[in-house]
Design an enzyme around this catalytic site. Structure first.
Site, PDB file in Angstrom:
ATOM      1  N   ASP A  19     -20.440  -6.545 -70.787  1.00  0.00           N
ATOM      2  CA  ASP A  19     -21.095  -6.616 -72.087  1.00  0.00           C
ATOM      3  C   ASP A  19     -22.059  -7.813 -72.023  1.00  0.00           C
ATOM      4  O   ASP A  19     -21.945  -8.665 -71.132  1.00  0.00           O
ATOM      5  CB  ASP A  19     -20.000  -6.826 -73.144  1.00  0.00           C
ATOM      6  CG  ASP A  19     -20.558  -7.058 -74.514  1.00  0.00           C
ATOM      7  OD1 ASP A  19     -21.432  -6.293 -74.943  1.00  0.00           O
ATOM      8  OD2 ASP A  19     -20.114  -8.025 -75.165  1.00  0.00           O
ATOM      9  N   ASP A  21     -23.753  -9.775 -75.219  1.00  0.00           N
ATOM     10  CA  ASP A  21     -23.549 -10.800 -76.243  1.00  0.00           C
ATOM     11  C   ASP A  21     -22.083 -11.232 -76.278  1.00  0.00           C
ATOM     12  O   ASP A  21     -21.196 -10.405 -76.485  1.00  0.00           O
ATOM     13  CB  ASP A  21     -23.974 -10.241 -77.603  1.00  0.00           C
ATOM     14  CG  ASP A  21     -23.663 -11.193 -78.732  1.00  0.00           C
ATOM     15  OD1 ASP A  21     -23.719 -12.408 -78.506  1.00  0.00           O
ATOM     16  OD2 ASP A  21     -23.337 -10.719 -79.836  1.00  0.00           O
ATOM     17  N   GLY A  56     -20.815  -6.441 -81.153  1.00  0.00           N
ATOM     18  CA  GLY A  56     -20.719  -5.158 -80.468  1.00  0.00           C
ATOM     19  C   GLY A  56     -21.118  -3.960 -81.312  1.00  0.00           C
ATOM     20  O   GLY A  56     -21.049  -2.823 -80.850  1.00  0.00           O
ATOM     21  N   ARG A  59     -27.436  -1.970 -84.409  1.00  0.00           N
ATOM     22  CA  ARG A  59     -28.257  -2.619 -85.446  1.00  0.00           C
ATOM     23  C   ARG A  59     -28.088  -1.984 -86.826  1.00  0.00           C
ATOM     24  O   ARG A  59     -27.869  -2.684 -87.818  1.00  0.00           O
ATOM     25  CB  ARG A  59     -29.726  -2.584 -85.018  1.00  0.00           C
ATOM     26  CG  ARG A  59     -30.595  -3.574 -85.770  1.00  0.00           C
ATOM     27  CD  ARG A  59     -32.021  -3.509 -85.246  1.00  0.00           C
ATOM     28  NE  ARG A  59     -32.076  -3.675 -83.808  1.00  0.00           N
ATOM     29  CZ  ARG A  59     -33.094  -3.272 -83.033  1.00  0.00           C
ATOM     30  NH1 ARG A  59     -34.127  -2.679 -83.578  1.00  0.00           N
ATOM     31  NH2 ARG A  59     -33.062  -3.474 -81.722  1.00  0.00           N
ATOM     32  N   SER A 126     -27.060  -3.804 -77.616  1.00  0.00           N
ATOM     33  CA  SER A 126     -28.357  -4.352 -78.031  1.00  0.00           C
ATOM     34  C   SER A 126     -29.528  -3.678 -77.334  1.00  0.00           C
ATOM     35  O   SER A 126     -29.604  -3.661 -76.111  1.00  0.00           O
ATOM     36  CB  SER A 126     -28.409  -5.854 -77.754  1.00  0.00           C
ATOM     37  OG  SER A 126     -29.706  -6.334 -78.027  1.00  0.00           O
ATOM     38  N   ASN A 128     -32.259  -4.961 -77.285  1.00  0.00           N
ATOM     39  CA  ASN A 128     -33.002  -6.089 -76.718  1.00  0.00           C
ATOM     40  C   ASN A 128     -32.394  -6.589 -75.412  1.00  0.00           C
ATOM     41  O   ASN A 128     -32.884  -7.575 -74.844  1.00  0.00           O
ATOM     42  CB  ASN A 128     -33.042  -7.237 -77.740  1.00  0.00           C
ATOM     43  CG  ASN A 128     -33.860  -6.865 -78.964  1.00  0.00           C
ATOM     44  OD1 ASN A 128     -35.060  -6.625 -78.869  1.00  0.00           O
ATOM     45  ND2 ASN A 128     -33.206  -6.777 -80.114  1.00  0.00           N
ATOM     46  N   ASP A 180     -16.147  -8.838 -75.319  1.00  0.00           N
ATOM     47  CA  ASP A 180     -15.680  -9.819 -76.313  1.00  0.00           C
ATOM     48  C   ASP A 180     -15.457  -9.186 -77.688  1.00  0.00           C
ATOM     49  O   ASP A 180     -15.197  -9.913 -78.649  1.00  0.00           O
ATOM     50  CB  ASP A 180     -16.688 -10.973 -76.462  1.00  0.00           C
ATOM     51  CG  ASP A 180     -17.930 -10.523 -77.209  1.00  0.00           C
ATOM     52  OD1 ASP A 180     -18.446  -9.426 -76.900  1.00  0.00           O
ATOM     53  OD2 ASP A 180     -18.370 -11.251 -78.117  1.00  0.00           O
TER      54      ASP A 180
HETATM   55  P1  B16 Z   1     -29.900  -5.293 -81.321  1.00  0.00           P
HETATM   56  P2  B16 Z   1     -23.413  -6.571 -77.234  1.00  0.00           P
HETATM   57  C1  B16 Z   1     -24.548  -6.373 -79.664  1.00  0.00           C
HETATM   58  O1  B16 Z   1     -24.582  -6.819 -78.341  1.00  0.00           O
HETATM   59  C2  B16 Z   1     -24.236  -7.543 -80.578  1.00  0.00           C
HETATM   60  O2  B16 Z   1     -22.928  -8.025 -80.333  1.00  0.00           O
HETATM   61  C3  B16 Z   1     -24.306  -7.070 -82.017  1.00  0.00           C
HETATM   62  O3  B16 Z   1     -24.054  -8.142 -82.881  1.00  0.00           O
HETATM   63  C4  B16 Z   1     -25.701  -6.487 -82.286  1.00  0.00           C
HETATM   64  O4  B16 Z   1     -25.791  -6.010 -83.629  1.00  0.00           O
HETATM   65  C5  B16 Z   1     -25.959  -5.354 -81.307  1.00  0.00           C
HETATM   66  O5  B16 Z   1     -25.855  -5.853 -79.975  1.00  0.00           O
HETATM   67  C6  B16 Z   1     -27.322  -4.715 -81.513  1.00  0.00           C
HETATM   68  O6  B16 Z   1     -28.335  -5.597 -81.116  1.00  0.00           O
HETATM   69  O7  B16 Z   1     -30.212  -5.396 -82.780  1.00  0.00           O
HETATM   70  O8  B16 Z   1     -30.568  -6.353 -80.472  1.00  0.00           O
HETATM   71  O9  B16 Z   1     -30.186  -3.900 -80.789  1.00  0.00           O
HETATM   72  O10 B16 Z   1     -22.262  -7.427 -77.615  1.00  0.00           O
HETATM   73  O11 B16 Z   1     -23.071  -5.087 -77.199  1.00  0.00           O
HETATM   74  O12 B16 Z   1     -24.099  -7.018 -75.968  1.00  0.00           O
HETATM   75 MG    MG Z   2     -20.348  -8.504 -77.078  1.00  0.00          MG
END
Ligand code: B16
Ligand code: MG
Length: 225
Positions: A19, A21, A56, A59, A126, A128, A180
Site C-alpha cells: 500500500d 499512504d 485506504g 476519493r 490513490s 495520485n 495500514d
Molecule cells: P486520491 P492508500 C488512499 O491511499 C488514502 O489512504 C486515502 O485517504 C485516499 O482517500 C485515497 O488513497 C484516494 O486518494 O484522492 O489521491 O485518489 O492508502 O490506498 O495508498
Molecule cells: Mg494506506
C-alpha cells in the site's frame, strides 16, 4: 516498537505488494489538510478522527464520509466537483514530497527485498499514486503499480491486490500485502494473500503479522520465515 508474528499460513511468499499512504509515505497529513480546507469552505466540521476513517478509502467514498456532517445534501455532479476541488488542494501539497518523505525503515526494507529477489508491486487507492512514487524516487523499485484509476471496486474488495498479483504474474497465495488500513487487510485476506499490518494506532485486526510502525517491518515478517 512492538511487533508480533503469527504462524505463517501462506508460505512460501515470493512476491510483495505495498500500500502507499501510511506504509511507504505519510500522505494522510496532506489528505487531512486538503479535506480540512474544503470542509472549512463548505461549513462542514472535520477533524483527525474523521480523517482516520478515510485511510485506504477512495476519493468519492471519502467525500461521502466527510459530508456525513454536512447541513445540506449535494447532487452527484456537485460531489464530483467537490472531490475535484479537494484533489486540486491535495496535488498542490504533494509537490513538496521528496525521497526524505519515505517512512522510517522503508528504504532499507525495499533494498533487502530486492536483494532477496522478491518482485514488488504497489497497490494504492490513490489515483495520485504514480506521481507520489515518482516524487519519492522509488518508481523503479516496483514491477507493477495498480492505483484506483485501474480498478472498479475499492478495498475491502480484493480486486486491487489480485490485479497487482496478475501484473507480477504471481499466484495470490505467494503474495504478501503490507497495509495500514483495515479495509486493506480485509482485501488482502479476501485475495488469499498473507497480510502484514502497519498498525499505527493498534486497531487493525485479522493480519498474519503486525508491526506498530514501519520501522519494525522486516523481511522475515513479510515472508513469514
Ligand atoms: P486520491 P492508500 C488512499 O491511499 C488514502 O489512504 C486515502 O485517504 C485516499 O482517500 C485515497 O488513497 C484516494 O486518494 O484522492 O489521491 O485518489 O492508502 O490506498 O495508498
Ligand atoms: Mg494506506
Amino acid at each position: 516498537m512492538s511487533s508480533c508474528v503469527k504462524t505463517p499460513v501462506h508460505s512460501p511468499i515470493r512476491y510483495a505488494i505495498f500500500d502507499l499512504d501510511g506504509v511507504i509515505t505519510d500522505t494522510a497529513k496532506f489528505h487531512y489538510l486538503a479535506w480540512k480546507r474544503l470542509a472549512d469552505e463548505i461549513g462542514v466540521p472535520f477533524d483527525e478522527d474523521v480523517n482516520e476513517r478515510l485511510r485506504g478509502v477512495d476519493r468519492l467514498a471519502s467525500l461521502r464520509i466527510v459530508l456525513e456532517r454536512s447541513p445540506r445534501t449535494y447532487s452527484a455532479e456537485e460531489q464530483q466537483a467537490l472531490a475535484e476541488r479537494k484533489n486540486g488542494y491535495y496535488r498542490e501539497l504533494i509537490q513538496t514530497i521528496t525521497p526524505a518523505d519515505l517512512l522510517p525503515g522503508i528504504p532499507e526494507l525495499l533494498q533487502a527485498l530486492r536483494e532477496r529477489g522478491i518482485p514488488m508491486a504497489l497497490a494504492s487507492a490513490s489515483k495520485n499514486a504514480p506521481d507520489v512514487i515518482t516524487r519519492l524516487g522509488i518508481s523503479g523499485w516496483f514491477s507493477a503499480v495498480v492505483d484506483a484509476a485501474k480498478i472498479t471496486r475499492g478495498k475491502p474488495d480484493p480486486e486491487i491486490f489480485l490485479a497487482a498479483a496478475k501484473l507480477l504474474d504471481a499466484p495470490p497465495q505467494q503474495c504478501v500485502v503490507v497495509e495500514d488500513a483495515q479495509a486493506g487487510i480485509d482485501a488482502a485476506k479476501r485475495a488469499g494473500m498473507r497480510a502484514v499490518a502497519v498498525n499505527w494506532r493498534g486497531r487493525l485486526e485479522g493480519a498474519d503479522a503486525s508491526s506498530q510502525g514501519t520501522q519494525g517491518l522486516t523481511v522475515d515478517m513479510l515472508l513469514g520465515t
